[in-house]
Scaffold this motif. Sequence first.
Motif, mmCIF file in Angstrom:
data_model
loop_
_atom_site.group_PDB
_atom_site.id
_atom_site.type_symbol
_atom_site.label_atom_id
_atom_site.label_comp_id
_atom_site.label_asym_id
_atom_site.label_seq_id
_atom_site.Cartn_x
_atom_site.Cartn_y
_atom_site.Cartn_z
ATOM 1 N N VAL A 1 40.082 41.012 40.921
ATOM 2 C CA VAL A 1 38.883 41.535 40.269
ATOM 3 C C VAL A 1 39.078 42.960 39.753
ATOM 4 C CG1 VAL A 1 36.503 42.270 40.739
ATOM 5 C CG2 VAL A 1 37.292 40.015 41.488
ATOM 6 N N THR A 2 39.843 43.782 40.457
ATOM 7 C CA THR A 2 39.963 45.200 40.102
ATOM 8 C C THR A 2 40.397 45.430 38.658
ATOM 9 O OG1 THR A 2 40.366 45.845 42.400
ATOM 10 C CG2 THR A 2 41.103 47.368 40.686
ATOM 11 N N PRO A 3 41.444 44.767 38.144
ATOM 12 C CA PRO A 3 41.812 44.998 36.742
ATOM 13 C C PRO A 3 40.758 44.508 35.750
ATOM 14 C CG PRO A 3 43.146 43.246 37.702
ATOM 15 C CD PRO A 3 42.405 43.885 38.828
ATOM 16 N N VAL A 4 39.977 43.516 36.134
ATOM 17 C CA VAL A 4 38.936 43.017 35.236
ATOM 18 C C VAL A 4 37.774 44.015 35.174
ATOM 19 C CG1 VAL A 4 37.373 41.103 34.736
ATOM 20 C CG2 VAL A 4 39.628 40.646 35.723
ATOM 21 N N ILE A 5 37.437 44.629 36.325
ATOM 22 C CA ILE A 5 36.428 45.682 36.315
ATOM 23 C C ILE A 5 36.860 46.804 35.373
ATOM 24 C CG2 ILE A 5 35.400 47.518 37.713
ATOM 25 C CD1 ILE A 5 35.270 45.557 40.027
ATOM 26 N N ALA A 6 38.133 47.181 35.428
ATOM 27 C CA ALA A 6 38.642 48.221 34.532
ATOM 28 C C ALA A 6 38.501 47.799 33.069
ATOM 29 C CB ALA A 6 40.100 48.520 34.867
ATOM 30 N N SER B 1 27.291 33.628 51.645
ATOM 31 C CA SER B 1 27.985 34.083 52.850
ATOM 32 C C SER B 1 28.438 35.521 52.729
ATOM 33 C CB SER B 1 29.208 33.186 53.098
ATOM 34 O OG SER B 1 30.117 33.311 52.029
ATOM 35 N N GLY B 2 28.213 36.138 51.580
ATOM 36 C CA GLY B 2 28.733 37.469 51.337
ATOM 37 C C GLY B 2 30.128 37.433 50.741
ATOM 38 N N ALA B 3 30.656 36.241 50.474
ATOM 39 C CA ALA B 3 32.002 36.100 49.916
ATOM 40 C C ALA B 3 31.971 36.398 48.422
ATOM 41 C CB ALA B 3 32.538 34.699 50.189
ATOM 42 N N GLU B 4 31.790 37.660 48.099
ATOM 43 C CA GLU B 4 31.683 38.066 46.704
ATOM 44 C C GLU B 4 31.895 39.559 46.605
ATOM 45 O OE1 GLU B 4 26.949 38.705 46.093
ATOM 46 O OE2 GLU B 4 27.577 36.684 46.703
ATOM 47 N N THR C 1 28.708 39.336 39.485
ATOM 48 C CA THR C 1 29.034 38.869 40.823
ATOM 49 C C THR C 1 30.392 38.194 40.739
ATOM 50 O OG1 THR C 1 26.711 38.536 41.417
ATOM 51 C CG2 THR C 1 28.350 37.389 42.739
ATOM 52 N N TRP C 2 31.392 38.853 41.337
ATOM 53 C CA TRP C 2 32.773 38.408 41.238
ATOM 54 C C TRP C 2 33.158 37.534 42.438
ATOM 55 C CZ3 TRP C 2 34.308 39.955 36.582
ATOM 56 C CH2 TRP C 2 33.869 41.192 36.070
ATOM 57 N N ILE C 3 34.285 36.874 42.321
ATOM 58 C CA ILE C 3 34.862 36.191 43.466
ATOM 59 C C ILE C 3 35.352 37.243 44.464
ATOM 60 C CG2 ILE C 3 35.506 34.173 42.104
ATOM 61 C CD1 ILE C 3 38.419 35.226 42.155
ATOM 62 N N ALA C 4 35.562 36.846 45.699
ATOM 63 C CA ALA C 4 35.951 37.780 46.756
ATOM 64 C C ALA C 4 37.467 37.955 46.789
ATOM 65 C CB ALA C 4 35.433 37.290 48.100
ATOM 66 N N ARG D 1 35.793 37.924 27.419
ATOM 67 C CA ARG D 1 35.315 36.913 28.366
ATOM 68 C C ARG D 1 36.452 36.073 28.944
ATOM 69 N NH1 ARG D 1 33.397 35.162 23.359
ATOM 70 N NH2 ARG D 1 34.229 33.183 22.606
ATOM 71 N N ASP D 2 37.595 35.972 28.238
ATOM 72 C CA ASP D 2 38.718 35.221 28.792
ATOM 73 C C ASP D 2 39.291 35.910 30.026
ATOM 74 O OD1 ASP D 2 38.422 33.362 26.812
ATOM 75 O OD2 ASP D 2 40.079 34.096 25.571
ATOM 76 N N GLN D 3 39.088 37.220 30.149
ATOM 77 C CA GLN D 3 39.493 37.935 31.359
ATOM 78 C C GLN D 3 38.396 37.862 32.430
ATOM 79 O OE1 GLN D 3 41.323 41.936 30.617
ATOM 80 N NE2 GLN D 3 40.859 41.477 28.474
ATOM 81 N N VAL D 4 37.143 37.911 31.981
ATOM 82 C CA VAL D 4 36.015 37.980 32.907
ATOM 83 C C VAL D 4 35.757 36.649 33.602
ATOM 84 C CG1 VAL D 4 33.514 38.333 33.045
ATOM 85 C CG2 VAL D 4 34.920 39.888 31.671
ATOM 86 N N ALA D 5 35.672 35.592 32.843
ATOM 87 C CA ALA D 5 35.211 34.303 33.366
ATOM 88 C C ALA D 5 36.021 33.774 34.545
ATOM 89 C CB ALA D 5 35.158 33.268 32.239
ATOM 90 N N PRO D 6 37.356 33.881 34.548
ATOM 91 C CA PRO D 6 38.112 33.277 35.652
ATOM 92 C C PRO D 6 37.829 33.884 37.028
ATOM 93 C CG PRO D 6 39.533 33.652 33.762
ATOM 94 C CD PRO D 6 38.256 34.374 33.476
ATOM 95 N N VAL D 7 37.350 35.136 37.084
ATOM 96 C CA VAL D 7 37.114 35.778 38.388
ATOM 97 C C VAL D 7 35.630 36.034 38.630
ATOM 98 C CG1 VAL D 7 39.391 36.829 38.512
ATOM 99 C CG2 VAL D 7 37.527 38.081 37.410
ATOM 100 N N LEU D 8 34.777 35.380 37.844
ATOM 101 C CA LEU D 8 33.342 35.617 37.920
ATOM 102 C C LEU D 8 32.613 34.438 38.553
ATOM 103 C CD1 LEU D 8 31.073 37.661 36.833
ATOM 104 C CD2 LEU D 8 30.784 36.000 34.989
ATOM 105 N N GLN D 9 31.601 34.739 39.381
ATOM 106 C CA GLN D 9 30.675 33.702 39.826
ATOM 107 C C GLN D 9 29.503 33.599 38.841
ATOM 108 O OE1 GLN D 9 29.688 33.390 44.012
ATOM 109 N NE2 GLN D 9 31.325 34.801 44.552
ATOM 110 N N ILE D 10 28.878 34.740 38.545
ATOM 111 C CA ILE D 10 27.769 34.752 37.587
ATOM 112 C C ILE D 10 27.509 36.194 37.164
ATOM 113 C CG2 ILE D 10 25.829 35.052 39.181
ATOM 114 C CD1 ILE D 10 25.989 32.578 36.206
#
Length: 423
Positions: A358-363, A288-291, A350-353, A314-323
């Motif tokens: 998500v922003t702090p995890v990207i950092a 749906s584009g919800a990402e 591909t993150w959750i929407a 990965r403990d920071q990445v996984a909770p806000v990640l789709q794949i």
Amino acid sequence: MTEAARERSVTNWAGNVVFDARQVHRPTSIDELRRIVRVATRIRALGTGHSFNRLADTDGDLVSVAGLPATVTIDRERSTVTVGAGVRYGELAAHLHQHGYGLHNLASLPHISIAGACATATHGSGWRNGNLATAVRAIDLVAADGELVTLDESDADFAAAVVGLGALGIVTALTLAIEPSFDVAQYVYEGLSRDALGRHWTPIIRSGYSVSLFTDWTGTDINQVWVKRRTDRDHPPIDADAWAMTPADGPRHPVPGMPADNCTGQLGVAGPWHTRLPHFRLDFTPSSGAELQSEYLLSANDAIGALDAVGRIRDQVAPVLQISEIRTVAADELWLSPNYRRDSVAIHFTWIADTSAVTPVIAAVERALAPFAPRPHWGKLSDVGPNELRTRYPRWSDFADLLVRYDPTGTFHNAFLDRYFPR
């Protein structure tokens, strides 16, 4: 809601960007487009909106190229096709296949526009395959003065203009290299361990014409390995036992738990190139584009070290990640290509929407990958600053000079470009 209000609320595909444009033009001819550009003070092109940052945004006018003539002209002598900028890859691919031709590669989604994908160096996978822009042999664009300009491989500016970020003009058509059509068989494997990946990285990533690895970073293993093999070429054997992988017992979707109905054919059943090289079918909307999405390209020689660096957070990445998808892309000579003179590994997220989550995890991901000098995908979310980024592109200053020469008044500039290429 008035028509003007509806135009002002135009968003990108994911919905995380609401464009600031005063109005959206939808020309149906090149002449109409030229008139629009000639009188504009600030203007940017709008394709299918599959960008996740403000690269396409403007405080002036947006112009959609979707209504321009959807021309597709095959030149059999030169093995090229000239195609309207707003045509989507899936539409072009079906036409080419019908006439016995193919492209060297496709991205995961066939839904994206050709001009937008090439302008941002969007890519598929394959250690010998360049990104989609490497197929470009000529570009037609409307320059800031409204004149129509054609650049081809004989022009000194060509290697700068192909991945041009929409900064040199509004692209109206591209000429792409084509080849005889071919078939591809797609196989999916599961359960590749981190240990096996480290020991067999090269043979795994070279086991097909196009290879993608998927992980959700909940552990150290790779969830799925997608291997796409051309039936007209020899490939090394897939040693699933040695690599501790298991063939999937049915079709799979890259995101765990999602139905595979909208994915391209698997289980080794061969099909035309355009029905196998993308991960998703053109006649389905893959989500749906919800990402949200981020992607970083770095030297292929650093692949395992970079993956381990992400694995440590990965403990920071996984909770806000789709794949997350891992691919390879061959080096090229395009100035602003993330693959410029560097065979690359691409690590895609591909993150959750949820921008705030998500922003702090990207950092954190960017800090983890910083030792490997990653080049972010131009159309994805990133906060790598201009001082860092310019050191990663040898032709950065040359491109900045070119912008001034092609667009002296900043007609095609916007806040995104102002940050990286201030005038």
